[in-house]
Design a protein around this motif. Structure first.
Motif, PDB file in Angstrom:
ATOM      1  N   UNK A  59     -39.067  48.606 -28.287  1.00 51.34           N
ATOM      2  CA  UNK A  59     -38.799  49.706 -28.660  1.00 51.34           C
ATOM      3  C   UNK A  59     -37.761  49.828 -29.598  1.00 51.34           C
ATOM      4  N   UNK A  60     -36.776  48.762 -29.524  1.00 53.07           N
ATOM      5  CA  UNK A  60     -35.559  49.057 -30.518  1.00 53.07           C
ATOM      6  C   UNK A  60     -35.805  47.996 -31.715  1.00 53.07           C
ATOM      7  N   UNK A  61     -37.024  47.762 -32.101  1.00 53.90           N
ATOM      8  CA  UNK A  61     -37.417  46.865 -33.263  1.00 53.90           C
ATOM      9  C   UNK A  61     -36.738  47.479 -34.476  1.00 53.90           C
ATOM     10  N   UNK A  62     -36.318  48.512 -34.676  1.00 58.34           N
ATOM     11  CA  UNK A  62     -35.912  48.969 -36.005  1.00 58.34           C
ATOM     12  C   UNK A  62     -37.013  48.995 -37.320  1.00 58.34           C
ATOM     13  N   UNK A  63     -37.919  49.351 -37.084  1.00 59.48           N
ATOM     14  CA  UNK A  63     -39.038  49.281 -38.289  1.00 59.48           C
ATOM     15  C   UNK A  63     -38.262  49.907 -39.414  1.00 59.48           C
ATOM     16  N   UNK A  64     -38.533  49.395 -40.243  1.00 58.28           N
ATOM     17  CA  UNK A  64     -38.005  49.645 -41.876  1.00 58.28           C
ATOM     18  C   UNK A  64     -39.267  50.202 -42.425  1.00 58.28           C
ATOM     19  N   UNK A  65     -38.936  51.032 -43.801  1.00 57.72           N
ATOM     20  CA  UNK A  65     -39.886  51.514 -44.637  1.00 57.72           C
ATOM     21  C   UNK A  65     -40.885  50.591 -45.038  1.00 57.72           C
ATOM     22  N   UNK A  66     -40.339  49.249 -45.409  1.00 57.59           N
ATOM     23  CA  UNK A  66     -40.833  48.130 -46.008  1.00 57.59           C
ATOM     24  C   UNK A  66     -42.004  47.608 -44.944  1.00 57.59           C
ATOM     25  N   UNK A  67     -41.630  47.431 -43.747  1.00 59.27           N
ATOM     26  CA  UNK A  67     -42.652  47.243 -42.688  1.00 59.27           C
ATOM     27  C   UNK A  67     -43.798  48.127 -42.500  1.00 59.27           C
ATOM     28  N   UNK A  68     -43.265  49.281 -42.661  1.00 55.89           N
ATOM     29  CA  UNK A  68     -44.597  50.439 -42.447  1.00 55.89           C
ATOM     30  C   UNK A  68     -45.426  50.202 -43.721  1.00 55.89           C
ATOM     31  N   UNK A  69     -44.831  50.105 -44.797  1.00 59.36           N
ATOM     32  CA  UNK A  69     -45.852  49.918 -45.956  1.00 59.36           C
ATOM     33  C   UNK A  69     -46.663  48.594 -45.685  1.00 59.36           C
ATOM     34  N   UNK A  70     -46.132  47.646 -45.404  1.00 60.00           N
ATOM     35  CA  UNK A  70     -46.935  46.549 -45.326  1.00 60.00           C
ATOM     36  C   UNK A  70     -48.023  46.652 -44.054  1.00 60.00           C
ATOM     37  N   UNK A  71     -47.755  47.223 -43.092  1.00 56.49           N
ATOM     38  CA  UNK A  71     -48.879  47.671 -42.124  1.00 56.49           C
ATOM     39  C   UNK A  71     -49.834  48.542 -42.554  1.00 56.49           C
ATOM     40  N   UNK A  72     -49.673  49.638 -43.192  1.00 59.97           N
ATOM     41  CA  UNK A  72     -50.351  50.444 -43.897  1.00 59.97           C
ATOM     42  C   UNK A  72     -51.312  49.928 -44.964  1.00 59.97           C
ATOM     43  N   UNK A  73     -50.819  48.772 -45.630  1.00 61.56           N
ATOM     44  CA  UNK A  73     -51.351  48.226 -46.665  1.00 61.56           C
ATOM     45  C   UNK A  73     -52.735  47.209 -45.887  1.00 61.56           C
ATOM     46  N   UNK A  74     -52.188  46.858 -44.918  1.00 57.74           N
ATOM     47  CA  UNK A  74     -53.146  45.744 -44.003  1.00 57.74           C
ATOM     48  C   UNK A  74     -54.168  46.688 -43.375  1.00 57.74           C
ATOM     49  N   UNK A  75     -53.835  47.803 -42.767  1.00 59.98           N
ATOM     50  CA  UNK A  75     -54.835  48.937 -42.389  1.00 59.98           C
ATOM     51  C   UNK A  75     -55.869  49.237 -43.443  1.00 59.98           C
ATOM     52  N   UNK A  76     -55.613  49.409 -44.579  1.00 60.28           N
ATOM     53  CA  UNK A  76     -56.274  50.074 -45.645  1.00 60.28           C
ATOM     54  C   UNK A  76     -57.283  48.745 -46.184  1.00 60.28           C
ATOM     55  N   UNK A  77     -56.860  47.573 -46.220  1.00 62.98           N
ATOM     56  CA  UNK A  77     -57.584  46.356 -46.324  1.00 62.98           C
ATOM     57  C   UNK A  77     -58.342  46.101 -45.063  1.00 62.98           C
ATOM     58  N   UNK A  78     -58.218  46.287 -43.755  1.00 64.30           N
ATOM     59  CA  UNK A  78     -59.339  46.037 -42.732  1.00 64.30           C
ATOM     60  C   UNK A  78     -60.172  47.373 -42.763  1.00 64.30           C
TER      61      UNK A  78
END
Length: 199
Positions: A59-78
């Motif tokens: 819960x305290x991972x402190x996700x940053x915008x860069x991480x969010x962008x990478x996850x969204x990119x992988x989501x679009x590829x999937x």
């Protein structure tokens, strides 16, 4: 009302999402009637919540915008790979490359550790800077498992526009939720009623 509650009130998880985390991940960007769109990875806070709820980050991972962008990119590829599989088309090389890159980010072998009191044990290292890599690898591996399993033959896109979610078909069901099924049936009934009668 939070973004997550709004989505869950509108649409339950699609069939198959309970078995394949990658299906839940791909469906985290949701198109709704009336031009509405909800992205469960829309902000770093929302992304952290989504990852935490699925055991992919503390819960305290402190996700940053860069991480969010990478996850969204992988989501679009999937999504592109799921769409190719459903349509029987070749996969986009960039999508395959992105998934394989994500697969190679996290070590697969648990390392040997030695506790002074408990003795030897194995555990995979996961310092804070590796949380994202491990999440990406986990999601990519789960998608690869789905796409190479017999379940891939049941993978379909929801048959109710504008819904953009994927599901694993059970029987004749072609919708991700009862609400989408009702909307598709209502649209067909309306089309039948409004068709001009032949002379």
């Amino acid at each position: 009302m939070s973004e997550t509650l709004t989505v869950e009130a509108v649409l339950p998880p699609a069939p198959g999402a309970e078995d394949y985390l990658a299906l839940d991940f791909v469906n985290s960007a949701i198109a709704l009637p009336g031009g509405q769109f909800i992205d469960l990875l829309g902000t770093p806070e929302a992304t952290n919540r989504w990852l935490t709820e699925r055991g992919l980050a503390p819960a305290d991972a402190g996700v940053q915008e860069m991480c969010t962008t990478q996850l969204r990119s992988l989501r679009e590829h999937l999504r592109a790979l799921f769409a190719a599989r459903v349509a029987g088309l070749p996969a986009l090389p960039a999508a395959l490359s992105a998934v394989n890159d994500a697969l190679s980010k996290a070590p697969t072998a648990a390392l040997l550790h030695w506790d002074e009191k408990a003795g030897p044990y194995r555990a995979a290292p996961c310092p804070t800077n590796e949380i994202l890599d491990r999440a990406l690898a986990t999601l990519a591996a789960n998608a690869a498992d789905l796409l190479t399993s017999p379940d891939a033959d049941r993978l379909i896109a929801c048959g109710s526009a504008p819904c953009n979610r994927y599901l694993l078909r059970h029987g004749r069901r072609h919708w991700c939720s009862t609400r989408c099924g009702d909307r598709a049936r209502a649209a067909r009934a309306y089309a039948r009623r409004t068709q001009p009668k032949p002379d």
